[in-house]
Design an enzyme around this catalytic site. Structure first.
Site, PDB file in Angstrom:
ATOM      1  CE  LYS A   1      -4.032  -2.157   0.069  1.00 31.66           C
ATOM      2  NZ  LYS A   1      -3.910  -3.573   0.325  1.00 31.66           N
TER       3      LYS A   1
HETATM    4  C1  LIG Z   1      -5.384  -4.363   0.860  1.00 32.70           C
HETATM    5  C2  LIG Z   1      -6.836  -4.230   0.862  1.00 32.70           C
HETATM    6  C3  LIG Z   1      -7.632  -4.648   1.922  1.00 32.70           C
HETATM    7  C4  LIG Z   1      -7.105  -5.450   3.085  1.00 32.70           C
HETATM    8  O1  LIG Z   1      -6.096  -4.829   3.760  1.00 32.70           O
HETATM    9  P1  LIG Z   1      -5.245  -5.657   4.820  1.00 32.70           P
HETATM   10  O2  LIG Z   1      -4.567  -4.573   5.610  1.00 32.70           O
HETATM   11  O3  LIG Z   1      -4.271  -6.488   4.037  1.00 32.70           O
HETATM   12  O4  LIG Z   1      -6.166  -6.476   5.639  1.00 32.70           O
HETATM   13  C5  LIG Z   1      -8.989  -4.396   1.885  1.00 32.70           C
HETATM   14  N1  LIG Z   1      -9.542  -3.787   0.840  1.00 32.70           N
HETATM   15  C6  LIG Z   1      -8.824  -3.391  -0.230  1.00 32.70           C
HETATM   16  C7  LIG Z   1      -9.512  -2.695  -1.353  1.00 32.70           C
HETATM   17  C8  LIG Z   1      -7.447  -3.624  -0.263  1.00 32.70           C
HETATM   18  O5  LIG Z   1      -6.744  -3.259  -1.328  1.00 32.70           O
END
Ligand SMILES: *Cc1c(COP(=O)(O)O)cnc(C)c1O
Length: 379
Positions: free
Chosen positions: A184
């Site tokens: 991210k």
């Molecule tokens: C990465 C992501 C998640 C989950 O995030 P985590 O921190 O890995 O649990 C949820 N929704 C979207 C759209 C994502 O890209």
């Protein structure tokens, strides 16, 4: 695999190392003062009254669904073109995710009109996802939610720092969730954050994050409490100090890194328009400021995507897809027949995601688009 240009790359340096070292030296590893500072800094950055740090964004989404009051018999409207966690979070509560289509090839976000059509007397919530960091049509969606008395939860996992009309994404709805997973825009390895302006929600979210207990180990360590009551069915969704310390450093770097992502996105758009105009670039007319988390493009319908991706790989360029639609997964297959999501299904077959990360250069972008042009000819 040694990629010439990987899909994503994190921006870690000596600052992150120093932050982790200082936590290790302090000998206080679980949720404590650094987590509090991280929450304060994050809330200030987003412009939210409250921020609650958690284990990951999936946990964040789950807690928001609980606080929204979702349970068996309830429906929550979600896009199918998202990561599976968005829909799983609804199911954890016993409620049913109802999948709706996206707007189209220029806007891969959930369609306002499709949301409207999907509302029933069982609908309790709408979970919006700001695909790639590009804002959903929040003013219209909020108005619809008000009319039907629905809770809006934002999955802002892609949208850390995105804005619409001068307001950061994540704080438009009743609650917003962010992810700090490794790929991210800012990362702590595994981590998440919930923001809200509602004090009662914030209190309940804090309780649920830590077993529904009225005091934390941290409070007892500081002599603020020696016992506790358990007042709710909570979870252990806490973050730790190491990750919070990483988060503080990463949050500081985020604005410049997002700016760099936006610049590279513009370079991509310009070069693609010149060299491969048959490739559709979504969100070019998007208004708002995107965190530019992803660089999605749509291949022409006649291109075989898997052989295209192989051709990119042969040139050392990593690509990905966002996303296989949730309603087509085995674990959701019972639902498949129920849904007709033509935009989602068409676009999910044509979408590929190109490399995008702050350390990329203009030349890297040219290399990717040149490889794209070649792969299009030979795929
Ligand atoms: C990465 C992501 C998640 C989950 O995030 P985590 O921190 O890995 O649990 C949820 N929704 C979207 C759209 C994502 O890209």
């Amino acid at each position: 695999m040694q990629w010439k240009i990987p899909l994503a790359d994190i921006d870690f340096g000596p600052e992150e190392r120093a932050a982790v070292d200082s936590v290790l030296e302090s000998k206080w590893l679980t949720m404590g003062s650094i987590t509090e500072s991280f929450e304060k800094a994050f809330a200030a950055y987003i412009g939210a009254k409250y921020a609650i740090a958690v284990t990951n964004a999936t946990a964040a989404l789950h807690l928001c669904c609980v606080v929204a009051g979702l349970g068996p018999g309830d429906e929550a409207i979600v896009p199918s073109l998202t990561f599976v966690a968005t829909a799983n979070a609804v199911r954890y509560t016993g409620a049913t995710p109802v999948f709706v289509d996206i707007a189209g090839k220029d806007d891969l976000n959930i369609s306002y009109h499709c949301i409207e059509k999907a509302i029933t007397e069982r609908t309790r919530a709408i979970l919006v996802v700001h695909y790639g960091g590009y804002a959903c049509d929040m003013p219209s969606i909020l108005e619809l939610a008000r009319e039907h008395n629905l809770v809006v939860i934002e999955d802002a996992a892609h949208a850390i720092g995105s804005e619409l009309g001068g307001i950061k994404l994540g704080i438009w709805g009743e609650m917003g969730c962010f992810s700090f997973f490794s790929n991210k825009n800012m990362t702590v390895g595994e981590g998440g954050m919930i923001v809200t302006n509602d004090e009662a929600h914030a209190q309940r979210l804090r309780l649920l994050r830590s077993h529904g207990m009225t005091s934390l180990t941290w409070d007892r360590h500081r002599g603020h409490a020696w016992s506790y009551d358990v007042v709710d069915l909570g979870y252990n969704y806490r973050i730790d100090e190491v990750r919070a310390a990483l988060g503080m450093v990463q949050l500081g770097k985020l604005p410049a890194n997002n700016e760099r992502r936006r610049y590279l996105t513009q370079v991509y758009r310009d070069v693609i328009k010149e060299l491969t105009p048959q490739v559709v670039v979504p969100f070019v007319d998007h208004d708002g400021i995107s965190a530019a988390h992803l660089m999605p493009v749509l291949l022409p319908g006649w291109i075989n995507r898997s052989s295209f991706m192989e051709k990119m790989k042969a040139q050392g360029i990593q690509t990905s897809i966002h996303y296989p639609p949730i309603h087509t997964f085995t674990a959701y297959n019972a639902e498949k027949e129920k849904y007709f999501l033509p935009q989602t299904e068409d676009i999910a077959q044509r979408e590929i995601t190109l490399p995008l990360y702050p350390a990329m250069t203009r030349e890297d972008v040219f290399s990717v688009v040149l490889a794209l042009a070649q792969a299009l000819v030979f795929a």
